[in-house]
Design an enzyme around this catalytic site. Structure first.
Site, PDB file in Angstrom:
ATOM      1  N   GLU A  65       5.041 -20.604  -5.617  1.00 11.90           N
ATOM      2  CA  GLU A  65       6.051 -21.400  -6.243  1.00 11.90           C
ATOM      3  C   GLU A  65       5.019 -22.988  -6.816  1.00 11.90           C
ATOM      4  O   GLU A  65       5.599 -23.229  -7.642  1.00 11.90           O
ATOM      5  CB  GLU A  65       7.134 -21.401  -5.347  1.00 11.90           C
ATOM      6  N   LYS A  74      23.138 -25.184   2.039  1.00 12.46           N
ATOM      7  CA  LYS A  74      21.349 -25.612   1.918  1.00 12.46           C
ATOM      8  C   LYS A  74      21.266 -26.798   1.844  1.00 12.46           C
ATOM      9  O   LYS A  74      20.166 -27.676   2.020  1.00 12.46           O
ATOM     10  CB  LYS A  74      20.399 -24.858   0.886  1.00 12.46           C
ATOM     11  N   GLY A 123      14.217 -15.067  -5.782  1.00 13.22           N
ATOM     12  CA  GLY A 123      14.999 -15.404  -3.841  1.00 13.22           C
ATOM     13  C   GLY A 123      15.908 -14.957  -4.550  1.00 13.22           C
ATOM     14  O   GLY A 123      16.577 -14.559  -6.132  1.00 13.22           O
ATOM     15  N   LYS A 162      10.948 -24.859   1.078  1.00 15.93           N
ATOM     16  CA  LYS A 162      10.655 -23.409   0.565  1.00 15.93           C
ATOM     17  C   LYS A 162       9.587 -22.644   0.704  1.00 15.93           C
ATOM     18  O   LYS A 162       9.382 -23.236   2.328  1.00 15.93           O
ATOM     19  CB  LYS A 162      10.632 -23.763  -0.609  1.00 15.93           C
ATOM     20  N   GLY A 163      10.041 -20.945   0.170  1.00 15.39           N
ATOM     21  CA  GLY A 163       8.709 -20.029   1.279  1.00 15.39           C
ATOM     22  C   GLY A 163       9.283 -19.639   2.397  1.00 15.39           C
ATOM     23  O   GLY A 163       9.103 -18.872   2.585  1.00 15.39           O
ATOM     24  N   GLY A 164      11.456 -19.432   2.215  1.00 15.81           N
ATOM     25  CA  GLY A 164      11.346 -18.505   3.216  1.00 15.81           C
ATOM     26  C   GLY A 164      11.256 -17.516   2.708  1.00 15.81           C
ATOM     27  O   GLY A 164      10.927 -16.075   3.986  1.00 15.81           O
ATOM     28  N   GLY A 165      10.861 -16.777   1.669  1.00 13.11           N
ATOM     29  CA  GLY A 165      10.314 -15.366   1.208  1.00 13.11           C
ATOM     30  C   GLY A 165       9.342 -15.212   1.014  1.00 13.11           C
ATOM     31  O   GLY A 165       8.526 -14.054   0.405  1.00 13.11           O
ATOM     32  N   ASP A 169      13.859 -22.226  -9.590  1.00 14.16           N
ATOM     33  CA  ASP A 169      13.907 -21.871  -8.048  1.00 14.16           C
ATOM     34  C   ASP A 169      14.771 -21.618  -7.644  1.00 14.16           C
ATOM     35  O   ASP A 169      15.670 -22.765  -7.786  1.00 14.16           O
ATOM     36  CB  ASP A 169      12.045 -22.233  -7.926  1.00 14.16           C
ATOM     37  N   ALA A 186      15.540 -22.376  -3.133  1.00 13.69           N
ATOM     38  CA  ALA A 186      14.917 -23.790  -2.111  1.00 13.69           C
ATOM     39  C   ALA A 186      16.169 -23.174  -0.108  1.00 13.69           C
ATOM     40  O   ALA A 186      16.930 -22.332  -0.865  1.00 13.69           O
ATOM     41  CB  ALA A 186      15.304 -24.882  -2.014  1.00 13.69           C
TER      42      ALA A 186
END
Length: 225
Positions: A104, A122, A27, A95-98, A82, A84
């Site tokens: 992850e 965020k 990210g 998480k997981g926008g990318g 990482d 978020a």
């Protein structure tokens, strides 16, 4: 905001010490963390082994000369940093926008000290405004999609360049437009039991520290986990 992200990434690198196994996240904010780790290896002689959470981070780390291993080659990870997409008041997160949520979570699970670096936008009271990513196997993906639609979760297949997005693990992502997730722990359990779902973007009660970059600077929030 980029300057604050950079400061947050550098702050996170302070938790990395010689001899550690380090998880490198994915990210825009963790990019700066990885860059700082590369600098410390080159200029300070930092000695670490890293595992990565995406092909993008692997490429960045290799370019910086960071020694890498597979997650299967290590027993545990000392610290993972990482990003978020949302963090609620109970330190649950989305998480997981990318698109790297499966890798992850695989790296986060055996991590002793799990740290998120985020900007203050965020931080939310309740999760859900950010669409929840759900990684699903390609076979039967339409079945899963219909189940989500019937439940009122407003699903959409993630796309890239006009095609369905395919993760590093060769799966699809279905994003759920939920608005508000009243009970993320309960909802996470529901998703865990749906056949065809590989993993979801709810990272509940996993993080130890959240490093927040804001207009007043960088602060570290600590949980009781």
């Amino acid at each position: 905001m980029e300057t604050l992200k950079k400061l947050a990434g550098i702050k996170a690198a302070e938790f990395v010490e010689n001899g550690m196994v380090v998880g490198l996240g994915t990210g825009s904010t963790t990019y700066y963390f990885v860059e700082e780790i590369g600098r410390r290896i080159k200029e300070e002689g930092l000695r670490i082994t890293a595992v990565t959470t995406s092909s993008v981070t692997t490429k960045q780390a290799e370019g910086l000369g960071i020694p890498l291993k597979s997650i299967d080659e290590v027993d545990q990870v000392d610290v993972t940093v990482d990003g978020a997409d949302e963090v609620d008041s109970q330190f649950n997160g989305i998480k997981g926008g990318g698109g790297a949520l499966l890798m992850e979570k695989v790296v986060a699970t055996p991590t002793k000290d799990y740290i998120w670096v985020v900007d203050e936008s965020k931080l939310v009271q309740k999760l859900g405004a950010f669409k929840l990513p759900v990684e699903v196997v390609q076979y039967g993906a339409e079945q899963v999609f219909r189940r989500f639609a019937e439940a009122g979760y407003k699903p959409s297949f993630r796309e890239k360049n006009g095609q369905r997005f395919i993760t590093d693990m060769q799966n699809f992502i279905i994003d759920l437009d939920l608005g508000v997730i009243e009970n993320p722990i309960e909802f996470g359990r529901e998703l865990d039991h749906i056949v065809g779902v590989v993993e979801h973007g709810l990272f509940n009660q996993m993080v130890n520290k959240v490093i927040v970059a804001g207009q007043s600077g960088v602060k570290v929030l600590e949980t009781d986990n």
